[in-house]
Enzyme design. Structure first.
Site, PDB file in Angstrom:
ATOM      1  N   ASP A   1      -2.331  64.453  92.653  1.00  0.00           N
ATOM      2  CA  ASP A   1      -2.468  65.213  91.418  1.00  0.00           C
ATOM      3  C   ASP A   1      -3.483  66.276  91.841  1.00  0.00           C
ATOM      4  O   ASP A   1      -3.582  66.790  92.982  1.00  0.00           O
ATOM      5  CB  ASP A   1      -3.280  63.845  90.838  1.00  0.00           C
TER       6      ASP A   1
ATOM      7  N   LYS B   1      -0.680  56.690  97.033  1.00  0.00           N
ATOM      8  CA  LYS B   1       0.365  58.107  97.312  1.00  0.00           C
ATOM      9  C   LYS B   1      -0.117  59.148  96.398  1.00  0.00           C
ATOM     10  O   LYS B   1       0.581  59.498  95.529  1.00  0.00           O
ATOM     11  CB  LYS B   1       1.907  57.973  97.254  1.00  0.00           C
TER      12      LYS B   1
ATOM     13  N   ASP C   1      -2.070  51.963  99.476  1.00  0.00           N
ATOM     14  CA  ASP C   1      -1.138  53.066  99.520  1.00  0.00           C
ATOM     15  C   ASP C   1      -0.648  53.390  98.043  1.00  0.00           C
ATOM     16  O   ASP C   1       0.284  52.837  97.552  1.00  0.00           O
ATOM     17  CB  ASP C   1       0.149  52.460 100.192  1.00  0.00           C
TER      18      ASP C   1
HETATM   19  O1  NUP Z   1       7.180  57.125 104.220  1.00  0.00           O
HETATM   20  C1  NUP Z   1       6.987  56.080 103.936  1.00  0.00           C
HETATM   21  N1  NUP Z   1       7.679  54.979 104.285  1.00  0.00           N
HETATM   22  C2  NUP Z   1       7.187  53.680 103.747  1.00  0.00           C
HETATM   23  O2  NUP Z   1       7.881  52.813 104.092  1.00  0.00           O
HETATM   24  C3  NUP Z   1       5.441  55.969 103.362  1.00  0.00           C
HETATM   25  C4  NUP Z   1       5.194  54.783 102.881  1.00  0.00           C
HETATM   26  N2  NUP Z   1       3.833  54.614 102.702  1.00  0.00           N
HETATM   27  N3  NUP Z   1       6.014  53.776 103.399  1.00  0.00           N
HETATM   28  C5  NUP Z   1       5.359  52.443 102.790  1.00  0.00           C
HETATM   29  O3  NUP Z   1       5.380  51.691 103.953  1.00  0.00           O
HETATM   30  C6  NUP Z   1       6.351  51.472 101.976  1.00  0.00           C
HETATM   31  O4  NUP Z   1       6.119  51.814 100.619  1.00  0.00           O
HETATM   32  C7  NUP Z   1       6.211  50.340 102.364  1.00  0.00           C
HETATM   33  O5  NUP Z   1       4.974  49.782 101.452  1.00  0.00           O
HETATM   34  C8  NUP Z   1       5.782  50.468 103.862  1.00  0.00           C
HETATM   35  C9  NUP Z   1       7.147  49.666 104.623  1.00  0.00           C
HETATM   36  O6  NUP Z   1       7.691  48.685 104.415  1.00  0.00           O
HETATM   37  P1  NUP Z   1       8.837  47.753 104.975  1.00  0.00           P
HETATM   38  O7  NUP Z   1      10.032  48.867 104.962  1.00  0.00           O
HETATM   39  O8  NUP Z   1       8.408  47.637 106.540  1.00  0.00           O
HETATM   40  O9  NUP Z   1       8.974  46.676 104.325  1.00  0.00           O
END
Ligand code: NUP
Length: 217
Positions: A65, A62, A60
């Site tokens: 670029d 994200k 992840d």
């Molecule tokens: O929209 C997003 N929301 C999100 O929480 C996109 C993400 N990639 N995440 C990721 O999902 C966030 O960075 C974390 O790694 C995970 C959710 O974690 P938690 O809220 O269950 O601890």
């Protein structure tokens, strides 16, 4: 990615031993482990190959670029042993296409963030989320990331992308979403972090989620 349980662990811990210990415990309950900057910046890129002993790894990062840089980043992440990379969609079609082209050449997956799960996503992202979902489908990405905190948006995004693309959905537990609700709304996988890795018993927490989703998978 093969769906057996519908659960992806978000492993946002910053200690190597803890990351390995939790992965060992929950490996039987998850279809993938998602790792990101917290773990990789604290322990190094070799955590990707280490944890891939337990489950496929979604990186992840994200990525957001220009096309050439997106390609260079994804190349390194796949080389390190990841099976999938999460990229941002707001950078537009050419940046996304560069990542998808590389992933297809290597039989890997790209997941595209549409609208994020936190409240601030309503400031800017929600307005473009549907357009990003359409772009992800046009680019033939493997799937999109859509918010478990807003199951109704997952349903909207599912309508746009159809059944070819997967939806992986964070926001269950600590952010307020419910696993079974978001699966019913159209997600293929839920991504869960704190409710598992901060639990006294991560394996039991993961099992509970898997049991909750079972009849809707
Ligand atoms: O929209 C997003 N929301 C999100 O929480 C996109 C993400 N990639 N995440 C990721 O999902 C966030 O960075 C974390 O790694 C995970 C959710 O974690 P938690 O809220 O269950 O601890």
């Amino acid at each position: 990615m093969e769906r057996k349980t519908g659960l992806i662990l978000a492993l946002d811990v910053t200690d190597r031993e803890e990351a390995v210990k939790i992965s060992e415990k929950v490996a039987g309950y998850v279809d993938a482990i998602k790792i990101g900057y917290p773990l990789v910046l604290s322990t190094g890129m070799d955590m990707i190959s280490k944890l891939s002993e337990y489950a496929p790894i979604i990186a992840d990062f994200k990525v957001a670029d220009i096309p050439n840089t997106n390609r260079l980043i994804c190349e390194q992440v796949f080389k390190a042993g990841a099976d999938a990379v999460i990229v941002q969609g707001f950078t537009g079609h050419d940046s996304l296409e560069a990542a998808v082209k590389l992933a297809k050449e290597q039989n890997k997956d790209i997941y595209v963030v549409t609208e994020m799960s936190h409240p601030g996503a309503l400031d800017f992202m929600q307005d473009v989320g549907e357009g990003i979902a359409k772009m992800a489908a046009d680019a033939k990405a493997s799937g999109v990331v859509a918010p478990a905190t807003r199951p109704e948006r997952v349903t909207e995004i599912r309508k746009i992308i159809g059944s070819e693309l997967s939806i992986i959905s964070p926001g269950v537990g600590a952010q307020g979403g419910t696993a079974s609700d978001v699966i019913k709304a159209g997600a293929d996988w839920v991504i869960v972090g704190r409710s598992i890795y901060q639990s006294e018993d991560p394996a039991m927490a993961a099992k509970k989620l898997v049991d909750e989703m079972k009849e809707f998978i």
